[in-house]
Scaffold this motif. Structure first.
Motif, PDB file in Angstrom:
ATOM      1  N   THR A 485       2.392  -7.354  -6.190  1.00  0.00           N
ATOM      2  CA  THR A 485       2.400  -7.058  -4.572  1.00  0.00           C
ATOM      3  C   THR A 485       3.680  -6.423  -5.084  1.00  0.00           C
ATOM      4  N   THR A 513      -8.076  -1.999  -6.249  1.00  0.00           N
ATOM      5  CA  THR A 513      -8.728  -2.998  -5.974  1.00  0.00           C
ATOM      6  C   THR A 513     -10.266  -1.708  -5.837  1.00  0.00           C
ATOM      7  N   ALA A 635      -5.686 -10.469   2.822  1.00  0.00           N
ATOM      8  CA  ALA A 635      -6.409  -9.356   3.649  1.00  0.00           C
ATOM      9  C   ALA A 635      -5.897  -8.876   4.802  1.00  0.00           C
ATOM     10  N   THR A 637      -7.331  -4.769   5.531  1.00  0.00           N
ATOM     11  CA  THR A 637      -7.427  -4.019   5.607  1.00  0.00           C
ATOM     12  C   THR A 637      -6.739  -2.132   6.706  1.00  0.00           C
ATOM     13  N   GLU A 662      -3.868  -3.700   2.991  1.00  0.00           N
ATOM     14  CA  GLU A 662      -4.044  -3.028   1.314  1.00  0.00           C
ATOM     15  C   GLU A 662      -4.796  -1.830   2.621  1.00  0.00           C
ATOM     16  N   ARG A 737      -1.143  -3.032  -1.814  1.00  0.00           N
ATOM     17  CA  ARG A 737      -2.858  -3.504  -2.387  1.00  0.00           C
ATOM     18  C   ARG A 737      -3.212  -1.796  -1.700  1.00  0.00           C
ATOM     19  N   ARG A 739      -6.795   1.035  -2.395  1.00  0.00           N
ATOM     20  CA  ARG A 739      -8.753   0.331  -2.560  1.00  0.00           C
ATOM     21  C   ARG A 739      -8.835   1.323  -3.220  1.00  0.00           C
TER      22      ARG A 739
END
Length: 784
Positions: A485, A513, A635, A637, A662, A737, A739
């Motif tokens: 992190t 991710t 988490a 988003t 995220e 994080r 994605r």
């Protein structure tokens, strides 16, 4: 006030529409103020006008619900208590809310105020209704797509009032899940500014090959594939009421007072028939149906989703005629009977006049009773007053909201009282009666705090953009060795990535991710060592494959999550009931929750998998984040529509709650999630996953995927969001994080995108983007 057996709830986009609705027989109206309403372009009243509207409906025994049904940015949330306090103190009956942070503030600051969960919350099941009841809502406004059976189950299993739409425009997308207007032009439906791109023409093509070269599969005169007919439920009104719907909601805050009056009057007629006679003699007259069509016709009516999941017959398809001669006779009647009507409430009164004693008037109306005193009559020198003359003078109620249904006078002795004194007695009596009637709605509403307005109960330090410190949860959310992190102590200075100051701290590797919707996308992801976690779409991967894929992910050093559907209705409930053992034994590290009610489903069914909330579970502010944090997500988003600066308070709240945030840094954003199926509309139902392309008037090609397991469509943004080049700003925001979201990409494109983003974000090696067209989405601009 005593509640009716059923409620006709009318739209009031203006003061005139509110009066017309009341005159036509509405039991309640819903109305917005100057801010935070889902119809920002309606003729919403200012504070004084809305306060007067609250009094007006109360004097006539009706109710007013205020629309505060948008998503809130952090700065706005801090202003909510001050904004709402005058309406609360005036006796506002209820408030319709979309944002969880706003809901929390309402609950904590305005005791006794009814909280209604907006249809913008996308409530489609028992689980959503139960969750919102736990959050303090006494009423849920169901998604328009819910069937009668689904509504009936909510009524049977959850102790909440149910409000459902019965007439007016239908959105193509599930309310609250539409980003189309937002992504195309910055006018967000979640902010009450929808530009209605669904009402525009589109050509439909087969698959990815449909770049305008292959022939369109919809007919030339049927291009309005996203434009639904208007809802009219007169034929099935008894079924709706018997399913448990209490409040029958009419859409139309952007329409005229005449429209409001006409629609309300027709529904008043049929609701009264049902309440007095039940189903006996139920028949919808052709004249009544024609009247509704004369008021607004988009190509006929549909009874909506109550009895069918979707269908071609719900879609207007053809262009609405530019001109149609209006029914002027009808319009004149509605104007005369309702729009221009001045309602009067019936009053009972008694006057006692006695020589040498103060005159006394007692009045009563709607449960309120007052007694006032006035000037004492004097002994008559010539012609004494008569009862007839006294009553004639007192009966002149003028422009007050009252009319005497019964007035008596008792004269003791021969006396004289000036006309002016009688007028003053009547005036003071009716003013006192009005005040007493309104007081019934305001009891216990005045907020006190040392003589000043109440201080809002808010989340700690809400709104401050501070250093987002690394959390313990961020370190443990991804068990893989590659999962780390990021830490940052720099303050977000600018919404523009290029203008952000350089990072003053060593970079900590991002946690990468990836979500995949198609099997072909999985192999490149498994081969990419930088990927820490994989989100597997439940529609794209069969339950029989879950365990094998989870094992392969773990063998590759990656955690594996199942991405739940965007819509969690009967199809999903049956699917997961049949697959629950496979879900629990697949070895998933958790699930990606895409609908708020899925959190309740996990809890109620004791499925002990941790969850991450997706961007569609809106976390626009720290208040919402704290509500979500109480459910212990791994988490959260970030939403699609906030810019980098506006995300700051949410990221800070994540850090305080020990929950990593995220951010989707690549992917075709879901513009619409719809119960309708374009494949079924233009061809027939295939029961197979597939891809179509919509070509808009600009030539842009919008991918459309049908998710057959859960029976909904997703329309994606034609250009993917790409935040390549924003790495430093994202680090300073405290978002470690990131994605990559793969939806319509093939294996080759998936591999290229993976390589470009992992090189840039994780190794600091800038590579040429593997796509020509892309968008920054709202990361820089945000929405109004």
């Amino acid at each position: 006030m005593e509640k009716r057996q059923a409620e006709i709830l009318a739209p009031a986009g203006s003061w005139a529409s509110m009066k017309a609705a009341v005159a036509a027989g509405a039991d309640a109206v819903y109305m917005g103020g100057t801010r935070f309403g889902a119809r920002a372009y309606a003729d919403n009243p200012d504070e004084k006008g809305l306060l007067e509207a609250i009094d007006y409906v109360h004097l006539h025994g009706r109710r007013l619900y205020m629309t505060v049904n948008t998503l809130f940015k952090e700065s706005e949330l801090k202003e909510l208590v001050e904004y709402m306090t005058p309406y609360y103190e005036q006796g506002l009956d209820g408030v319709i809310v979309q944002d969880l942070g706003a809901l929390r503030i309402m609950k904590e600051n305005f005791p006794g105020l009814e909280l209604h969960a907006s249809t913008q919350m996308t409530i489609t099941s028992v689980y959503g209704a139960r969750m919102l009841k736990d959050y303090g809502c006494s009423r849920v406004v169901t998604s328009r797509e819910m069937s009668l059976d689904e509504i009936r189950r909510v009524h049977q299993e959850v102790d909440v009032e149910i409000e459902s739409f019965v007439h007016g425009a239908l959105c193509y997308c599930y309310s609250g899940q539409c980003l189309m207007s937002s992504l195309i032009g910055g006018r967000s439906g979640n902010r009450g500014r929808c530009a209605q791109p669904c009402r525009l023409p589109y050509r439909v093509y087969e698959g990815q090959a449909g770049q305008g070269k292959s022939p369109a599969i919809n007919r030339e005169n049927e291009k309005y594939v996203l434009s639904l007919k208007d809802l009219c439920t007169l034929d099935i009104l008894p079924d709706i009421l018997e399913a448990g719907v209490y409040s029958l909601k009419i859409e139309g805050r952007m329409k005229s007072p005449r429209y409001t009056a006409g629609v309300v009057s027709i529904y008043r007629k049929y609701v009264d028939h049902y309440l007095t006679q039940g189903r006996e003699g139920w028949h919808v007259g052709p004249d009544d149906r024609k009247m509704l069509l004369d008021l607004f016709d988009r190509g006929g009516f549909t009874s909506g989703y109550y009895e069918e999941h979707n269908g071609r017959d719900m879609v207007a398809l053809k262009e609405k005629p530019e001109f149609r001669e209006g029914n002027q006779k009808l319009f004149d009647y509605l104007d005369r009977t309702y729009v221009e009507a001045e309602l009067k409430e019936p009053v009972r009164g008694h006057v006692i006049l006695e020589t040498g004693k103060p005159s006394v008037m007692t009045l009563s109306c709607s449960g309120a009773e007052v007694t006032v005193k006035g000037q004492a009559p004097q002994a008559a020198q010539k012609q004494p007053m008569t009862e007839e003359k006294v009553l004639k003078q007192l009966n002149k109620t003028g422009n007050t909201p009252f009319i005497f249904e019964h007035l008596s006078a008792e004269l003791k002795g021969e006396m004289f009282l000036p006309v002016q004194a009688l007028n003053e007695l009547r005036r003071s009596g009716l003013e006192a009666l009005e005040s007493a009637m309104l007081k019934l709605y305001r009891v216990g509403r005045v907020l006190e705090d040392g003589g000043d307005k109440a201080q809002p109960v808010m989340p700690d330090d809400m709104g401050a953009i501070q250093t987002a410190q690394p959390s313990a949860a961020a370190q443990t959310a991804q068990p893989s060795a590659a999962a780390q992190t990021a830490q940052s102590s720099a303050t977000v200075q600018s919404a523009q990535p290029s203008a952000a100051p350089a990072s003053r701290h060593p970079a900590v590797p991002f946690t990468l991710t990836v979500s995949v919707e198609e099997p072909c996308q999985l192999e490149p992801v498994l081969r990419q060592k930088d990927v820490s976690a994989v989100y597997l779409d439940a529609d794209g991967f069969a339950p029989s494959s879950w365990k094998d894929i989870a094992d392969r992910c773990h063998a590759a050093g990656k955690t594996c999550y199942l991405a739940l559907p965007h819509i969690f209705r009967d199809h999903a409930l049956k699917f997961f009931k049949d697959s629950q053992s496979l879900l629990e034994n697949a070895g998933f590290d958790g699930v990606l929750v895409r609908a708020l009610e899925e959190i309740q489903w996990l809890e109620d069914n004791r499925i002990s998998l941790p969850f991450i909330t997706d961007a569609s579970v809106y976390a626009w502010n720290s208040g919402t984040l704290e509500e979500l944090a109480s459910k212990n997500p791994l988490a959260v988003t970030m939403p699609w529509e906030l810019n980098s600066r506006e995300m700051g308070p949410v990221v800070l709240a994540c850090s305080k709650a020990d929950i990593p945030g995220e951010l989707v840094v690549y992917g075709h954003a879901p513009m619409m999630v719809s119960a309708q199926c374009i494949t079924r509309t233009v061809k027939s139902c295939t029961h197979k996953r597939g891809l179509l392309m919509l070509k808009d008037r600009t030539g842009a090609m919008l991918p459309v995927k049908n998710h057959c397991r859960f029976c909904y469509n997703t329309i994606y943004n034609p250009s993917p969001v790409s935040l390549l080049g924003s790495e430093d700003l994202i680090r300073r925001m405290g978002l470690a994080r990131i994605r990559l979201q793969f939806t319509v990409e093939d294996a080759q494109q998936t591999g290229k995108v993976l390589e470009a983003f992992s090189s840039s974000f994780l190794r600091g090696e800038m590579k040429e983007p593997p796509f020509k067209d892309f968008t920054r989405g709202h990361f820089k601009r945000g929405v109004e």
